[in-house]
Scaffold this active site. Structure first.
Site, short mmCIF file in Angstrom:
data_model
loop_
_atom_site.label_atom_id
_atom_site.label_comp_id
_atom_site.label_asym_id
_atom_site.label_seq_id
_atom_site.Cartn_x
_atom_site.Cartn_y
_atom_site.Cartn_z
CG HIS A 149 -3.32 -4.26 0.14
ND1 HIS A 149 -3.11 -4.76 -1.13
CD2 HIS A 149 -4.09 -3.16 -0.02
CE1 HIS A 149 -3.71 -3.98 -2.01
NE2 HIS A 149 -4.32 -3.01 -1.36
CG ASP A 179 -1.48 -7.72 -1.75
OD1 ASP A 179 -1.85 -7.84 -0.57
OD2 ASP A 179 -1.79 -6.73 -2.45
N GLY A 251 -9.54 1.72 -3.40
CA GLY A 251 -10.81 1.02 -3.31
C GLY A 251 -10.96 -0.04 -4.38
CB SER A 253 -7.10 -3.00 -3.25
OG SER A 253 -5.91 -2.28 -3.39
CB ILE A 312 19.92 -16.89 -6.85
CG1 ILE A 312 18.52 -16.41 -6.44
CG2 ILE A 312 20.04 -18.39 -6.74
CD1 ILE A 312 17.39 -17.05 -7.22
#
Length: 509
Positions: A149, A179, A251, A253, A312
């Site tokens: 991201h 991600d 920031g 991340s 499931i």
């Protein structure tokens, strides 16, 4: 330290007696203290700091491997009222409180050091050309890891080193489901890099250190402990986050979280924050997940996962009771896709998957992670609980599709006018148009069926793995369950062309 004249001798004796923990410096002050005779010069007292653990050595070693990531991107303006929530949360009802709850799970890439990107959308009304996050080198030849991201909308990428040097980077590959993303920096010499830890040894309460680029400030270090493991925050089938309480913000991340040996135990990817800033709840992608994904991305820029081709659901205690299982572990197959490898191997709705290649399956999430860790085409042994006994089938895994297939139809099944009642279950039903199953036309609001979410329009297709064509079939299945000493029956329900199972008590019957 000021000491009154009359108390000075006693005070000094006490300080001398405590010399094991307190040291009195030999510095001499310039103020004279009257004692009745000759003036005595006062001594300045200094207390040695207690010996406590320091993170300085770890930080000194790992900081050169941590970088800031600047991303030039064309960011579209989005609404700030929650309409930018992702499809990962499904079609949320128009409930402001519910939407606010999901908005509070945020990512924290930072734009221009001022406002942040959420992990699943952006709150800015005005587009900005630059986003910022964090990353870290995992090889001496310039491969580095960050979040998808952070770079997902990027057109060009710049890595800012620990010493302020800026280098261009290219995008090697991304993985939306976890991600994660990998960048590559071309440069002379070798880069300082860090290794992934064995996160299976990480315990709740262990010290950790997070290093990153919060709010675009540059290299910043915070410390805390591992607060929890195995967190599922509803972002996808591979949720298995490590929760930490080290202060991380927008920031951070893509930045690493280290153990005290300088190894990466997790990658900062999301925070829970009603305020938008750190409140001590942050979520890391575990090193074990990241290591495998990163290796695949470095190899060919994509991640190929194994695919079983079944839908499931969890096994509740009531479902386990209805099937004769000793525990509520495993993943209940609600349907097997026609073109999936599972159905080709004989897996069908109502089976409970308990093991894959001898590894226990505790939940649907764990099954998804186990299957996803295998490459496509890999043959695996899948252990099933079926008809009151365990059996194993061999499945040649397929390739996980890029997006989930959605069933569609022009119209919903309609109910014939004649209805029957299943009084013990609180249901009114009628036969379906094709004669296969019973359509629920009414549900007693005070019944167990209502408590478990059965509603008009649902189609009961089987009870305890026996096909249902009329109310007599249901009554017989309930009677058989009572004779077997079971307290519940397992109903297969079809709604909107998808299947699920519901356990209903039969004590009344």
């Amino acid at each position: 330290m000021n000491i009154a004249p009359n108390s000075y001798p006693r005070t000094r004796k006490r300080l001398m007696a405590a010399a094991a923990s307190v040291a009195v410096a030999g510095a001499i002050g310039f103020g004279a203290v009257a004692t009745g005779t000759a003036p005595v010069l006062a001594e300045a007292v200094r207390v040695e700091a207690p010996q406590v653990p320091s993170f300085a050595d770890v930080v000194e070693r790992v900081s050169p491997a941590v970088v800031s990531v600047r991303v030039k991107a064309k960011i579209e303006s989005t609404a700030a009222d929650g309409s930018d929530l992702p499809d990962a949360f499904g079609n949320l009802p128009d409930d402001p409180q519910l939407r606010r709850f999901f908005r509070e799970f945020r990512g924290f890439g930072d734009q221009d050091g001022r406002d942040g990107m959420r992990r699943f959308g952006r709150r800015d009304r005005q587009p900005r050309p630059v986003a910022q996050g964090s990353g870290f080198f995992i090889s001496e030849d310039g491969y580095l890891v960050t979040n998808n991201h952070v770079v997902g909308d990027g057109s060009s990428f710049t890595v800012v080193m620990h010493d302020g040097k800026e280098l261009d980077a290219k995008l090697v590959g991304t993985d939306l489901r976890t991600d994660l993303a990998v960048l590559k920096v071309e440069g002379d010499g070798k880069f300082t890099y860090v290794d992934f830890a064995d996160d299976s040894k990480v315990r709740v309460g262990d010290w950790v250190v997070a290093v990153g680029n919060p709010f675009g400030l540059g290299g910043t270090v915070t410390a805390g402990i591992v607060s929890a493991r195995g967190r599922d925050i509803g972002t996808g089938p591979y949720d298995d986050f490590i929760q930490i309480d080290a202060s991380v913000n927008r920031g951070n991340s893509g930045g690493p979280t280290f153990n005290l040996n300088g190894q990466v135990v997790g990658i900062n990817t999301a925070i829970f924050s009603p305020s938008g800033g750190s409140v001590g709840i942050a979520f890391d992608i575990p090193a074990s997940t990241a290591k495998q994904v990163v290796q695949d991305l470095m190899k060919d820029g994509t991640v190929q996962r194994g695919w079983l081709g079944v839908e499931i659901q969890p096994v509740t205690s009531e479902i386990a009771e209805s099937l004769g299982l000793k525990s509520d572990k495993g993943a209940l197959v609600s349907s097997a896709q026609d073109d999936g490898p599972g159905k080709k191997a004989g897996i069908s709705a109502g089976d409970v998957i308990t093991q894959v290649d001898g590894k226990d399956v505790a939940s649907p999430k764990e099954l998804a992670r186990l299957i996803g860790a295998y490459p496509p085409g890999k043959p695996v042994d899948v252990t099933l609980w079926r008809d009151g006994k365990s059996e194993t089938v061999k499945v040649d895994l397929g390739t996980l599709p890029s997006s989930d297939k959605q069933a569609s139809a022009d119209q919903q099944p309609s109910a014939p006018p004649k209805a029957d009642t299943l009084a013990d279950l609180g249901l009114t039903v009628t036969r379906s148009d094709d004669g296969k199953g019973l359509v629920v036309t009414d549900v007693d609001p005070d019944s167990d069926a209502a408590d478990r979410g059965i509603q008009p329009g649902d189609v009961i297709t089987s009870v305890n793995s026996t096909e249902v064509n009329g109310t007599d079939d249901v009554a017989k299945a309930m009677a058989d369950a009572v004779k077997s000493g079971r307290k519940a029956v397992l109903m297969q329900i079809t709604r909107d062309y998808s299947n699920r199972f519901v356990a209903l008590p039969v004590a009344k019957g």
